[in-house]
Design a protein around this motif. Structure first.
Motif, PDB file in Angstrom:
ATOM      1  N   UNK A   1     -53.450   6.929  91.010  1.00 46.88           N
ATOM      2  CA  UNK A   1     -52.499   7.740  90.260  1.00 46.88           C
ATOM      3  C   UNK A   1     -51.919   6.859  89.163  1.00 46.88           C
ATOM      4  N   UNK A   2     -51.962   7.346  87.918  1.00 47.31           N
ATOM      5  CA  UNK A   2     -51.442   6.586  86.772  1.00 47.31           C
ATOM      6  C   UNK A   2     -50.203   7.267  86.221  1.00 47.31           C
ATOM      7  N   UNK A   3     -49.246   6.446  85.870  1.00 48.50           N
ATOM      8  CA  UNK A   3     -47.978   6.918  85.324  1.00 48.50           C
ATOM      9  C   UNK A   3     -47.562   5.996  84.193  1.00 48.50           C
ATOM     10  N   UNK A   4     -47.284   6.570  83.052  1.00 48.56           N
ATOM     11  CA  UNK A   4     -46.684   5.793  81.971  1.00 48.56           C
ATOM     12  C   UNK A   4     -45.184   5.971  82.124  1.00 48.56           C
ATOM     13  N   UNK A   5     -44.520   4.868  82.459  1.00 53.16           N
ATOM     14  CA  UNK A   5     -43.073   4.925  82.688  1.00 53.16           C
ATOM     15  C   UNK A   5     -42.395   5.334  81.390  1.00 53.16           C
ATOM     16  N   UNK A   6     -41.513   6.321  81.439  1.00 57.08           N
ATOM     17  CA  UNK A   6     -40.911   6.818  80.208  1.00 57.08           C
ATOM     18  C   UNK A   6     -39.837   5.894  79.650  1.00 57.08           C
ATOM     19  N   UNK A   7     -39.523   6.095  78.390  1.00 54.52           N
ATOM     20  CA  UNK A   7     -38.360   5.454  77.788  1.00 54.52           C
ATOM     21  C   UNK A   7     -37.157   6.171  78.383  1.00 54.52           C
ATOM     22  N   UNK A   8     -36.404   5.474  79.203  1.00 54.08           N
ATOM     23  CA  UNK A   8     -35.286   6.095  79.908  1.00 54.08           C
ATOM     24  C   UNK A   8     -33.979   6.016  79.125  1.00 54.08           C
ATOM     25  N   UNK A   9     -34.047   5.571  77.883  1.00 56.07           N
ATOM     26  CA  UNK A   9     -32.847   5.520  77.050  1.00 56.07           C
ATOM     27  C   UNK A   9     -32.307   6.934  76.874  1.00 56.07           C
ATOM     28  N   UNK A  10     -31.038   7.102  77.153  1.00 52.85           N
ATOM     29  CA  UNK A  10     -30.400   8.404  76.990  1.00 52.85           C
ATOM     30  C   UNK A  10     -30.595   9.345  78.167  1.00 52.85           C
ATOM     31  N   UNK A  11     -31.372   8.934  79.151  1.00 48.59           N
ATOM     32  CA  UNK A  11     -31.585   9.774  80.335  1.00 48.59           C
ATOM     33  C   UNK A  11     -30.466   9.535  81.340  1.00 48.59           C
ATOM     34  N   UNK A  12     -30.104  10.591  82.043  1.00 42.89           N
ATOM     35  CA  UNK A  12     -29.093  10.461  83.081  1.00 42.89           C
ATOM     36  C   UNK A  12     -29.759  10.026  84.383  1.00 42.89           C
ATOM     37  N   UNK A  13     -28.974   9.482  85.285  1.00 44.56           N
ATOM     38  CA  UNK A  13     -29.496   9.063  86.584  1.00 44.56           C
ATOM     39  C   UNK A  13     -30.139  10.232  87.337  1.00 44.56           C
ATOM     40  N   UNK A  14     -29.540  11.434  87.347  1.00 46.32           N
ATOM     41  CA  UNK A  14     -30.210  12.561  88.031  1.00 46.32           C
ATOM     42  C   UNK A  14     -31.579  12.900  87.423  1.00 46.32           C
ATOM     43  N   UNK A  15     -31.732  12.780  86.119  1.00 51.30           N
ATOM     44  CA  UNK A  15     -33.031  13.029  85.488  1.00 51.30           C
ATOM     45  C   UNK A  15     -34.061  11.995  85.958  1.00 51.30           C
ATOM     46  N   UNK A  16     -33.637  10.746  85.999  1.00 51.12           N
ATOM     47  CA  UNK A  16     -34.532   9.679  86.435  1.00 51.12           C
ATOM     48  C   UNK A  16     -34.901   9.873  87.904  1.00 51.12           C
ATOM     49  N   UNK A  17     -33.913  10.187  88.736  1.00 54.96           N
ATOM     50  CA  UNK A  17     -34.156  10.426  90.159  1.00 54.96           C
ATOM     51  C   UNK A  17     -35.135  11.584  90.366  1.00 54.96           C
ATOM     52  N   UNK A  18     -35.004  12.648  89.569  1.00 51.89           N
ATOM     53  CA  UNK A  18     -35.910  13.791  89.667  1.00 51.89           C
ATOM     54  C   UNK A  18     -37.350  13.346  89.409  1.00 51.89           C
ATOM     55  N   UNK A  19     -37.542  12.532  88.375  1.00 58.18           N
ATOM     56  CA  UNK A  19     -38.884  12.042  88.047  1.00 58.18           C
ATOM     57  C   UNK A  19     -39.439  11.169  89.170  1.00 58.18           C
ATOM     58  N   UNK A  20     -38.605  10.303  89.713  1.00 59.45           N
ATOM     59  CA  UNK A  20     -39.041   9.457  90.823  1.00 59.45           C
ATOM     60  C   UNK A  20     -39.450  10.305  92.025  1.00 59.45           C
ATOM     61  N   UNK A  21     -38.670  11.344  92.306  1.00 58.15           N
ATOM     62  CA  UNK A  21     -38.984  12.205  93.443  1.00 58.15           C
ATOM     63  C   UNK A  21     -40.287  12.963  93.213  1.00 58.15           C
ATOM     64  N   UNK A  22     -40.550  13.387  91.978  1.00 56.71           N
ATOM     65  CA  UNK A  22     -41.807  14.060  91.660  1.00 56.71           C
ATOM     66  C   UNK A  22     -42.983  13.112  91.896  1.00 56.71           C
ATOM     67  N   UNK A  23     -42.833  11.864  91.502  1.00 55.59           N
ATOM     68  CA  UNK A  23     -43.862  10.856  91.731  1.00 55.59           C
ATOM     69  C   UNK A  23     -44.108  10.668  93.229  1.00 55.59           C
ATOM     70  N   UNK A  24     -43.057  10.519  94.007  1.00 53.09           N
ATOM     71  CA  UNK A  24     -43.177  10.314  95.453  1.00 53.09           C
ATOM     72  C   UNK A  24     -43.822  11.533  96.108  1.00 53.09           C
ATOM     73  N   UNK A  25     -43.382  12.726  95.724  1.00 51.91           N
ATOM     74  CA  UNK A  25     -43.964  13.956  96.273  1.00 51.91           C
ATOM     75  C   UNK A  25     -45.461  14.031  95.988  1.00 51.91           C
ATOM     76  N   UNK A  26     -45.871  13.616  94.800  1.00 45.52           N
ATOM     77  CA  UNK A  26     -47.286  13.640  94.425  1.00 45.52           C
ATOM     78  C   UNK A  26     -48.073  12.634  95.259  1.00 45.52           C
TER      79      UNK A  26
END
Length: 138
Positions: A20-45
């Motif tokens: 599984x490949x993931x390009x880590x996003x530029x998290x500048x301006x992202x909120x912690x809940x947005x980042x957590x959502x992305x992490x959870x999507x990765x883990x679920x996958x």
């Protein structure tokens, strides 16, 4: 095969190599809940497809999080990963020494607290990372 794409992350899966490949996003301006959502999507996958190999491209990633928040996020992410059947994680490292120190510390802390159940290595180039991920595959 594209498994997921939204405004933050894109997850591509090579079925033959089980990577599984993931390009880590530029998290500048992202909120912690947005980042957590992305992490959870990765883990679920990882769980849903029972993926054993992960390639994270962090080379262009940036964050507005301070060092303490970033460390806490990395520790949670590492903890989430230990709940999958992941065997190897290759990470394409940034050139930001401060960020790399945080990542190294988070990996060490997670291993001390939980015992990391997978191999993790940092790489400067994708070819080396993919070669390592393909080694000793059953």
């Amino acid at each position: 095969m594209l498994l997921h794409k939204d405004g933050l992350i894109e997850l591509k899966y090579d079925v033959v190599l089980d990577i599984l490949s993931l390009k880590w996003p530029d998290m500048s301006g992202m909120t912690l809940p947005e980042i957590e959502f992305s992490l959870q999507k990765l883990i679920d996958t990882l769980r849903h497809y029972d993926i054993k190999n992960l390639l994270i491209d962090s080379r262009e990633s940036k964050t507005d999080l301070d060092n303490e928040e970033h460390l806490a996020l990395m520790l949670r992410f590492s903890e989430y990963l230990t709940s999958t059947r992941l065997k190897k994680m290759a990470r394409l490292a940034t050139t930001d020494l401060n960020r790399e120190n945080i990542v190294d510390y988070a990996v060490g802390e997670t291993n001390n607290r939980l015992g990391i159940t997978f191999e993790i290595r940092n790489f400067a180039d994708e070819a080396g990372a993919l070669k390592w991920l393909r080694e000793n595959q059953n």
